[in-house]
Design an enzyme around this catalytic site. Structure first.
Site, short mmCIF file in Angstrom:
data_model
loop_
_atom_site.label_atom_id
_atom_site.label_comp_id
_atom_site.label_asym_id
_atom_site.label_seq_id
_atom_site.Cartn_x
_atom_site.Cartn_y
_atom_site.Cartn_z
N ASP A 1 19.35 -0.72 -20.50
CA ASP A 1 18.93 -0.46 -21.50
C ASP A 1 20.02 -0.40 -22.67
OD1 ASP A 1 18.02 0.68 -24.03
OD2 ASP A 1 16.46 1.75 -22.66
N ASP B 1 19.01 -3.08 -10.31
CA ASP B 1 18.31 -1.77 -10.91
C ASP B 1 17.39 -2.28 -11.65
OD1 ASP B 1 18.14 0.65 -11.94
OD2 ASP B 1 19.88 0.90 -13.38
N ASP B 2 16.32 -1.47 -12.11
CA ASP B 2 15.15 -2.07 -12.71
C ASP B 2 15.46 -2.69 -14.21
OD1 ASP B 2 15.50 0.42 -13.84
OD2 ASP B 2 13.67 0.96 -13.84
#
Length: 166
Positions: free
Chosen positions: A102, A98-99
């Site tokens: 969070d 994933d980027d």
């Protein structure tokens, strides 16, 4: 970003920087394989996953599709829209990319389906960092990462225009 959104800092990332950081992630992962395949978390994970897959010469690529934005409270719940073939063996031997991690809400939902996969993100924030196995860059929780696909080129104002308040 307004402080009411919880983000006080902006971290813009260019295409070149994202490519460099995704390649750095691939270097970090190279000795952990071989992997059966890669699972990209859509949509943000698609671009870094393509770079990592190229660098690790992975040809079997799947996606797990999720939506993590609730109208009332961001990240309050995760809706998994599409699963992956990697779920057949709980992710054993698979790589998840994933980027960003969070809050960790999406990562925990994906990890529940693929508990034995190696989970890697390019960027990580403190709240989500324990949910992933590998990452490259950590930023503070109150930082908004502005990815290149969320930016557009615009004409810059001249100094004269800025001084004149235009």
């Amino acid at each position: 970003m307004a402080s009411s959104s919880g983000y006080n800092k902006m971290f813009p990332v260019s295409w070149t920087e994202l490519h460099r950081d995704a390649r750095a992630l691939a270097w970090r992962l190279a000795d952990l394989g071989p992997f059966k395949g890669l699972v990209a978390i859509t949509r943000g994970g698609l671009v870094p996953a393509a770079i990592v897959a190229r660098e690790l010469n992975l040809r079997l690529i799947d996606t797990i599709c999720s939506s993590t934005y609730d109208r009332m409270e961001r990240g309050a719940k995760v809706e998994l829209l599409k699963g992956t073939i990697a779920e057949q063996d709980k992710g054993k031997g698979w790589l998840i990319v994933d980027d960003l991690v969070d809050t960790g809400v999406t990562a925990r939902a994906v990890r529940a389906r693929l508990p034995e996969a190696h989970f890697a993100t390019v960027y990580a924030k403190p709240a989500g960092r324990p949910s992933v196995d590998s990452f490259i860059t950590e930023v503070s929780q109150d930082t908004w990462i502005l990815f290149p696909w969320d930016q557009e080129a615009v004409m810059a104002k001249t100094i004269a225009e800025l001084k004149a308040g235009q």
